[in-house]
Design an enzyme around this catalytic site. Structure first.
Site, short mmCIF file in Angstrom:
data_model
loop_
_atom_site.label_atom_id
_atom_site.label_comp_id
_atom_site.label_asym_id
_atom_site.label_seq_id
_atom_site.Cartn_x
_atom_site.Cartn_y
_atom_site.Cartn_z
N TYR A 165 -19.84 -20.88 10.51
CA TYR A 165 -20.91 -21.86 10.38
C TYR A 165 -20.90 -22.81 11.57
O TYR A 165 -21.96 -23.12 12.15
CB TYR A 165 -20.75 -22.64 9.08
CG TYR A 165 -21.82 -23.69 8.84
CD1 TYR A 165 -23.13 -23.31 8.53
CD2 TYR A 165 -21.55 -25.05 8.94
CE1 TYR A 165 -24.12 -24.26 8.32
CE2 TYR A 165 -22.53 -26.00 8.73
CZ TYR A 165 -23.82 -25.60 8.42
OH TYR A 165 -24.80 -26.54 8.22
N SER A 222 -25.31 -29.79 12.92
CA SER A 222 -24.40 -30.41 11.95
C SER A 222 -23.17 -30.93 12.67
O SER A 222 -22.80 -30.42 13.74
CB SER A 222 -23.98 -29.37 10.90
OG SER A 222 -22.87 -29.80 10.15
#
Length: 323
Positions: free
Chosen positions: A191, A165
C-alpha cells in the site's frame, strides 16, 4: 541558493470541504471523481456539485454510485451527477471510460483506493494495490490527457488531484520487484509503495503537461474512518491504532478529510503550480527518507517527490498499461 517558500492557504486541518468552496462558483466546470460511491470521494463529489460543477462519479459499484448521485441531487437541488462504471484494476473498463468521454475535462480527482489484507493479483499478474491505486489512475489520466488539455484551454488551466497517504513514508518504489514476485509480501508495504507512486505521478504529470495548462498535485486527506479499512488484517489494525496513539494522526470527519482534495482542486494558490504534496490544506514540508514517521506526520519524504524516480515510474507504467 534561495529556499522556496512553501505554498500556504487560509485553511487548516479542521476546515471542511464545504468551507473551502464557500463563495466559489464552479458553473461550467466538468469534474470526474473516482471512488466516489462512499467516503471522501462522495463528499468531494457532493461539494463540487453544490458549487455548480458537472460531476461524473467514476465507480466500480454503480448501484452505490446511483444512490450517492441521488443523494447529491436532493441535497444540492442541482443537476444529478452522472454515474459511470470504472474498475481501475481492469484496463478494459478504463479504456471504455476514456473512449466514452466527450469534450473538455477541467478536474480529475484520482481519489479511489484499495487496501488488501493479503496478496491479490489482477489478470495481468500485477499486485492489486499498485494496480488499482496507481496503474489504473495512470492509464485513466493519460487517456484523458486530451480532454484535460481542452479543459485547460477554455478555463485557464486544468487540474489533477492525486490522493495519497501518510503511508507513503513506509516505502519508496521497488523498481526491481514492483509486484512482489520475489520479496515477501507485506500488504502495508505494498500500500505504501502505491501511495508513493501516486505522488510521483503528480510530479511527472506536471513536468510533462504543464505546457498544456495541466497541473497535478498530491494530497494526504489525513486519518478518516472509511470503507478503505474494511479489509485490514489484525496486524494492520494494530499498526493503525499504534500510529494514532503515537500522535501520527488524529481522526478527521469525512467532511474534513475531503477538504485538502478540494483545496488542490480549486484554491488559486495551486491553479498553475503542480508537483506538490499537500497535507492539512497546505503544501507539506519535505523530510529525509530516513525520517521517523512519528516525528514528521505532516511531512513528505524525498522519495515521493524525486523527479528521477517520477520519470522512471512514468516510463515503467506506460510500458505496463500499453503492453
Amino acid at each position: 541558493m534561495a529556499i522556496r517558500r512553501l505554498i500556504s492557504t487560509p485553511f487548516t486541518s479542521s476546515s471542511t470541504a464545504a468551507e473551502v468552496l464557500e463563495g466559489v462558483d464552479l458553473a461550467g466546470v466538468r469534474a470526474i471523481v473516482t471512488g466516489s460511491s462512499s467516503g471522501i470521494g462522495a463528499e468531494t463529489a457532493r461539494v463540487l456539485a453544490s458549487a455548480g460543477a458537472e460531476v461524473t462519479l467514476a465507480v466500480r459499484n454503480t448501484g452505490a454510485g446511483d444512490a450517492v448521485a441521488g443523494a447529491i441531487a436532493r441535497s444540492t437541488g442541482g443537476v444529478r451527477p452522472r454515474v459511470v462504471r470504472l474498475d481501475l484494476a481492469d484496463m478494459a473498463t478504463v479504456g471504455r471510460f476514456v473512449e466514452a468521454w466527450n469534450g473538455p475535462l477541467h478536474l480529475l480527482i484520482n481519489n479511489a483506493g484499495v487496501v488488501t489484507g493479503g496478496l491479490e493479483r489482477t489478470r495481468e499478474g500485477w499486485e492489486l494495490q499498485f494496480a488499482t491505486n496507481h496503474l489504473g489512475h495512470f492509464a485513466l489520466s493519460v487517456g484523458l490527457h486530451h480532454a484535460l488539455a481542452l479543459g485547460a484551454g477554455d478555463r485557464d488551466g486544468a487540474r489533477i488531484v492525486s490522493v495519497s497517504s501518510t503511508a507513503h513514508m513506509r516505502s519508496c518504489i521497488d523498481f526491481d520487484d514492483l509486484h512482489f514476485e520475489r520479496r515477501r509480501y507485506d500488504p502495508q508495504i505494498a500500500y505504501a509503495q502505491s501511495k508513493t507512486a501516486n505522488s510521483l505521478f503528480a510530479v511527472e504529470a506536471t513536468r510533462l503537461w504543464a505546457s498544456d495548462g495541466i497541473v497535478a498535485n498530491t494530497v494526504n486527506p489525513g486519518g478518516v474512518a472509511t470503507g478503505l479499512q474494511r479489509n485490514f488484517t489484525a496486524r494492520q489494525k494494530a499498526s493503525l491504532d499504534a500510529a494514532e496513539a503515537a500522535g501520527v494522526f488524529t481522526y478527521k470527519t469525512v467532511e474534513q478529510g475531503a477538504a485538502t482534495s478540494v483545496v488542490a482542486a480549486v484554491a488559486p494558490e495551486f491553479a498553475h503550480s503542480g508537483g506538490h504534496y499537500l497535507d492539512d490544506a497546505q503544501e507539506a514540508y519535505t523530510v529525509p527518507n530516513d525520517a521517523d514517521l512519528a516525528r514528521h506526520p505532516h511531512g513528505v519524504k524525498e522519495w515521493a517527490l524525486d523527479p528521477t524516480a517520477a520519470e522512471r515510474l512514468w516510463t515503467v507504467s506506460a510500458d505496463l498499461v500499453t503492453a
